[in-house]
Motif scaffolding. Structure first.
Motif, PDB file in Angstrom:
ATOM      1  N   UNK A   1      35.294  26.730  54.112  1.00  0.00           N
ATOM      2  CA  UNK A   1      35.507  25.316  53.245  1.00  0.00           C
ATOM      3  C   UNK A   1      34.560  24.377  53.155  1.00  0.00           C
ATOM      4  N   UNK A   2      33.565  24.596  51.838  1.00  0.00           N
ATOM      5  CA  UNK A   2      32.443  22.930  52.201  1.00  0.00           C
ATOM      6  C   UNK A   2      32.887  22.013  52.157  1.00  0.00           C
ATOM      7  N   UNK A   3      32.412  20.890  52.874  1.00  0.00           N
ATOM      8  CA  UNK A   3      31.313  20.770  53.970  1.00  0.00           C
ATOM      9  C   UNK A   3      31.323  20.959  54.852  1.00  0.00           C
ATOM     10  N   UNK A   4      32.699  21.121  55.103  1.00  0.00           N
ATOM     11  CA  UNK A   4      33.052  21.714  56.901  1.00  0.00           C
ATOM     12  C   UNK A   4      32.218  23.060  57.758  1.00  0.00           C
ATOM     13  N   UNK A   5      32.174  23.999  56.259  1.00  0.00           N
ATOM     14  CA  UNK A   5      31.439  24.622  57.232  1.00  0.00           C
ATOM     15  C   UNK A   5      30.207  24.781  56.977  1.00  0.00           C
ATOM     16  N   UNK A   6      29.464  24.437  56.612  1.00  0.00           N
ATOM     17  CA  UNK A   6      28.319  23.987  56.485  1.00  0.00           C
ATOM     18  C   UNK A   6      28.093  23.069  57.627  1.00  0.00           C
ATOM     19  N   UNK A   7      28.592  22.147  58.111  1.00  0.00           N
ATOM     20  CA  UNK A   7      28.443  21.360  59.226  1.00  0.00           C
ATOM     21  C   UNK A   7      28.879  21.385  60.086  1.00  0.00           C
ATOM     22  N   UNK A   8      29.884  22.700  60.825  1.00  0.00           N
ATOM     23  CA  UNK A   8      30.134  23.241  61.604  1.00  0.00           C
ATOM     24  C   UNK A   8      29.165  24.234  62.490  1.00  0.00           C
ATOM     25  N   UNK A   9      28.678  25.013  61.658  1.00  0.00           N
ATOM     26  CA  UNK A   9      27.113  25.827  61.614  1.00  0.00           C
ATOM     27  C   UNK A   9      25.906  25.032  61.808  1.00  0.00           C
ATOM     28  N   UNK A  10      26.168  23.763  61.374  1.00  0.00           N
ATOM     29  CA  UNK A  10      24.757  22.742  62.658  1.00  0.00           C
ATOM     30  C   UNK A  10      24.791  22.526  63.149  1.00  0.00           C
ATOM     31  N   UNK A  11      26.395  22.211  63.459  1.00  0.00           N
ATOM     32  CA  UNK A  11      26.170  21.564  65.093  1.00  0.00           C
ATOM     33  C   UNK A  11      25.931  23.235  66.147  1.00  0.00           C
ATOM     34  N   UNK A  12      26.661  23.981  65.484  1.00  0.00           N
ATOM     35  CA  UNK A  12      26.262  25.142  66.960  1.00  0.00           C
ATOM     36  C   UNK A  12      25.171  25.562  66.743  1.00  0.00           C
ATOM     37  N   UNK A  13      24.657  25.582  65.818  1.00  0.00           N
ATOM     38  CA  UNK A  13      22.825  25.581  66.279  1.00  0.00           C
ATOM     39  C   UNK A  13      22.611  24.704  67.399  1.00  0.00           C
ATOM     40  N   UNK A  14      23.079  23.545  67.774  1.00  0.00           N
ATOM     41  CA  UNK A  14      22.355  22.853  69.014  1.00  0.00           C
ATOM     42  C   UNK A  14      22.688  23.202  69.989  1.00  0.00           C
TER      43      UNK A  14
END
Length: 215
Positions: free
Chosen positions: A124-137
């Motif tokens: 579900x968005x926006x959580x999915x994109x937010x988690x991906x952005x954080x995990x990319x760091x």
């Protein structure tokens, strides 16, 4: 060939070409392993999750007067209360719709609620994109100095905007990535239910071993 025939042939070729351009390449099916990985990332960043484990024993359910035993994929503890969770793909729901409907929302004999996590709920968005952005760091190296400055600033001020928290970084090239890397370590908490913005709230995440007198 007449001029009209040439125009008709050109029109048909353009139509076929446009049709091919308009076709989207089929998306790869969402696998269960992919959903599990996404679910674990969400739990890792959710400060309300106190514990996550795989149940060792099956739980018992009374479904329509029948005693059913089932081993859930995960047991999540929030606020001291346990919830049983299964990860299911859309194919699973199509193959076993009645079973899914019967168990979803049920409570085990020992009082633990049971729920299903699906593609729509996990991604579900926006959580999915937010988690991906954080995990990319996650692999961003944060020096000891930057680490102490970020955490001390949060201890002094409490919750802060992400842009302000990142301003304490001196050695890491990307201050925002440094803060989010600490979120991946479980040292700071970020609101994953909202998009990553300058005003995203960041706060210190208390850990079981954070008591200075614990040892």
């Amino acid at each position: 060939m007449s001029a009209q025939a040439i125009l008709d042939l050109s029109s048909r070729r353009s139509s076929r070409s446009g049709s091919r351009r308009g076709q989207k390449s089929p998306q790869a099916p969402v696998t269960r392993n992919g959903l599990v990985a996404d679910f674990l990332a969400i739990c890792e960043l959710d400060p309300d999750v106190e514990a996550l484990r795989a149940p060792a024993d099956p739980a018992r359910f009374d479904i329509g007067g029948k005693d059913i035993t089932h081993i859930a994929d995960f047991e999540i503890v929030r606020d001291g209360a346990s919830t049983l969770v299964d990860i299911v793909t859309d194919d699973d729901l199509m193959k076993h719709p009645l079973r899914a409907a019967a168990i979803h929302g049920s409570t085990s004999a020992d009082g633990r609620p049971f729920s299903l996590e699906t593609v729509s709920s996990i991604r579900a968005e926006p959580r999915f994109t937010t988690v991906r952005l954080i995990m990319a760091c996650k692999r961003t190296p944060v020096t000891a100095g930057d680490r102490v400055r970020i955490l001390h600033q949060l201890d002094e001020c409490g919750a802060m905007r992400l842009v302000d928290c990142a301003s304490a970084v001196m050695n890491t090239a990307d201050g925002v990535a440094a803060v989010l890397a600490l979120a991946c370590e479980g040292l700071v908490a970020v609101d994953i239910g909202r998009p990553i913005l300058p005003e995203t709230q960041v706060r210190r995440r208390r850990l079981p071993y954070s008591d200075p007198f614990a040892f």
